[in-house]
Motif scaffolding. Structure first.
Motif: not given
Lengths: 264, 284
Positions: B50-51, B201-206, B220-224, B242-245
């Motif tokens: 998943x990660x 950074x904003x895009x990564x956190x969207x 496919x569409x599941x971002x972090x 863990x994924x948040x880290x």
């Protein structure tokens, strides 16, 4: 400065007066029960709440609807709640084994249907059409009950349509939604070509979707648990509400909405 | 600034306390993530399907979104900053609109515009394109939400370029395009990079616009951020942590990387005559 202080003073007195009058009006024990309920209960539970309030005017409700997995996570993280009503016994077991809810009662059952938009852009008429590659299927995520039931039904259908059936169908999934409402909205809006929802959702949606029934021998029966949350500050009222849902009024409204009786 | 008056200690202390509060408030949640995830658990998370899938989707879509923002946003910001175009204040405000829009509004708006039954849905379908639930939808959601962060910064950077520099380039025979590319962009490079980093950074956190417009499908569409929410609502708090880290590490790492690139790039690339004039024009 002095004027501003005066204004603030008047406002404070006003607020205090409002606070006093509202608690005086409702008697000394007005209670708002926080009910965490599965998304599939979103249309119905406020109605049951209204009926309960009609009989117990000092009790109001604050409902929070989400996927049962998310509700469970919220309770585990200490969200303040009085009643838990989920869509899967699995999460009822999880919460009671952790001592977070009282012993739960199964209060209804539900089953799945396939829904497509009335315009049916992908031309899905039967379940076998679901193996056609390239159409947009939206289902619940693996952890939300509707998603788990969907996968169970697809596996059951392997016995009818051949062992590769569920894998072929799942290859068409374009989104795993957090709750059944997400699935329904995407089919109703026509953005998705098909989705698996509860029979009660398709009934509530009416003409907004076209419903395709599933063979009963492939069904996964969803049993809904309800219980008072252990940390509830209004356990007596919460218990009364649970009894009301299990009683004739609650069961009547559930049956009208298409839910099955808990024994089933 | 310091006048040596001893009576003014109190404001200094108050400001210090305020700063300590703010720093603590910002850092504590980030620290808490790492305190609750052991390094071993973080490494395991790196190996979870998943990660890894979410990391791949996030890196790919956010980089494409930032590239698109750069290509379209840079000339736009340049024109708005260096010409006396009528209504440019209004245009700039419009371009900044996504800054103040809730992401959920962005998501529903993208559906209304580009969905199958959206304004452009029919036209897109006629050419065989369906956007919702695809990686294109993810890129669009990210670009929509992140673009103002770049355009704002780029506009400020171009506005700070000495007009005489651009004028000199034109006098020496450079066309407007050449003046933009050979003088405007190199001189404003630092501001542009900062803007690109912010947008990235904003895009990564969207989260909100993506989950609505693109749905959530692993690989496919599941971002972090969607994976964090998925793990959390699925009851796997440790997986979510863990994924948040991982997201903190990736974001901070790229931020540091871009800064280092900026520092080395400036000395190597800048022609001497520009360097001397930026020094004069940029001295505050």
């Amino acid at each position: 400065m002095r004027v501003r202080r005066l204004v603030v003073g008047v406002m404070l007195v006003g607020l205090a007066a409002i606070g006093c009058s509202s608690s005086a009006e409702a008697g000394s024990s007005h209670v708002t029960l926080t009910v965490l309920a599965a998304s599939s209960l979103k249309n119905l539970f406020p109605k049951i709440g209204d009926q309960f309030t009609a009989a117990h005017p000092n009790v109001g409700f604050s409902f929070s609807f989400a996927g049962t997995d998310a509700l469970t996570a919220q309770i585990e993280q200490g969200a303040p709640a009085d009643v838990f009503a989920g869509a899967s016994k699995k999460y009822g077991d999880e919460l009671s084994s952790k001592g977070l809810i009282d012993v739960f009662s199964p209060f209804c059952t539900n089953s799945l249907v396939l829904v497509v938009p009335p315009s049916n852009p992908a031309g899905i008429q039967t379940l076998t059409d679901l193996t056609k590659p390239g159409f947009k299927l939206v289902i619940g995520s693996e952890t939300v009950p509707v998603g788990a039931y969907t996968r169970a039904v697809l596996t059951n259908l392997n016995a009818v349509y051949g062992s590769g059936f569920s894998a072929q169908v799942l290859a068409n999934v374009v989104s795993n939604e957090d709750n059944v409402e997400g699935v329904l909205t995407k089919v109703e809006s026509g953005e998705a070509d098909a989705g698996f929802v509860y029979v009660t959702d398709s009934k509530a949606a009416g003409a907004a979707v076209t419903t395709i029934m599933l063979p009963s021998n492939a069904q996964a029966v969803a049993t809904y648990p309800i219980a008072v949350v252990k940390s509830s500050a209004h356990a007596i009222d919460a218990q009364a509400f649970v009894a009301f849902v299990l009683g004739p009024t609650g069961q009547g409204l559930l049956a009208d909405a298409g839910f099955g009786p808990p024994a089933g | 600034m310091r006048t040596g008056r001893r009576g003014n200690v109190l404001p200094g202390v108050a400001a210090g306390v305020a700063a300590a509060l703010l720093i603590g408030f910002v850092l504590l949640p980030v620290l808490a993530i790492f305190l609750r995830v052991s390094p071993g658990r973080l490494v395991t998370a790196l190996h979870s399907r998943v990660a890894l899938d979410a990391l791949g989707v996030s890196v790919k879509t956010s980089l494409i979104a930032v590239a698109l923002i750069l290509v379209v946003g840079t000339p736009t910001a340049y024109v708005l900053a260096t010409t006396n175009l009528r209504g440019r204040g209004l245009i700039l405000s419009l371009l900044e609109l996504p800054l103040v829009l809730p992401p959920a509004v962005a998501g529903i708006g993208l559906f209304a515009a580009f969905g199958r039954f959206g304004l452009l849905g029919g036209a897109l379908r006629a050419v065989g394109v369906e956007i919702p639930f695809t990686q294109i939808a993810v890129v669009m959601a990210l670009a929509f939400v992140a673009s103002p962060f770049y355009v704002r910064q780029a506009h400020a950077a171009f506005a700070a370029v000495d007009p005489e520099l651009l004028g000199a380039a034109r006098t020496l025979g450079a066309g407007p395009g050449r003046a933009f590319w050979r003088v405007g962009v190199p001189v404003a490079r630092q501001g542009l990079s900062a803007g690109a980093t912010l947008a990235w950074a904003r895009a990564l956190g969207e989260f909100g616009a993506t989950i609505m417009f693109a749905g959530s499908l692993q690989g496919r569409t599941q971002t972090l951020p969607l994976a964090i929410y998925g793990e959390f609502s699925g009851g796997d708090l440790r997986g979510a942590l863990a994924i948040a880290a991982l997201l903190v590490v990736v974001s901070a790492g790229l931020l540091v990387g871009v800064r280092a690139m900026l520092r080395t790039g400036r000395a190597a690339l800048e022609p001497r005559w520009i360097r001397s004039s930026t020094l004069t024009s940029a001295s505050r």
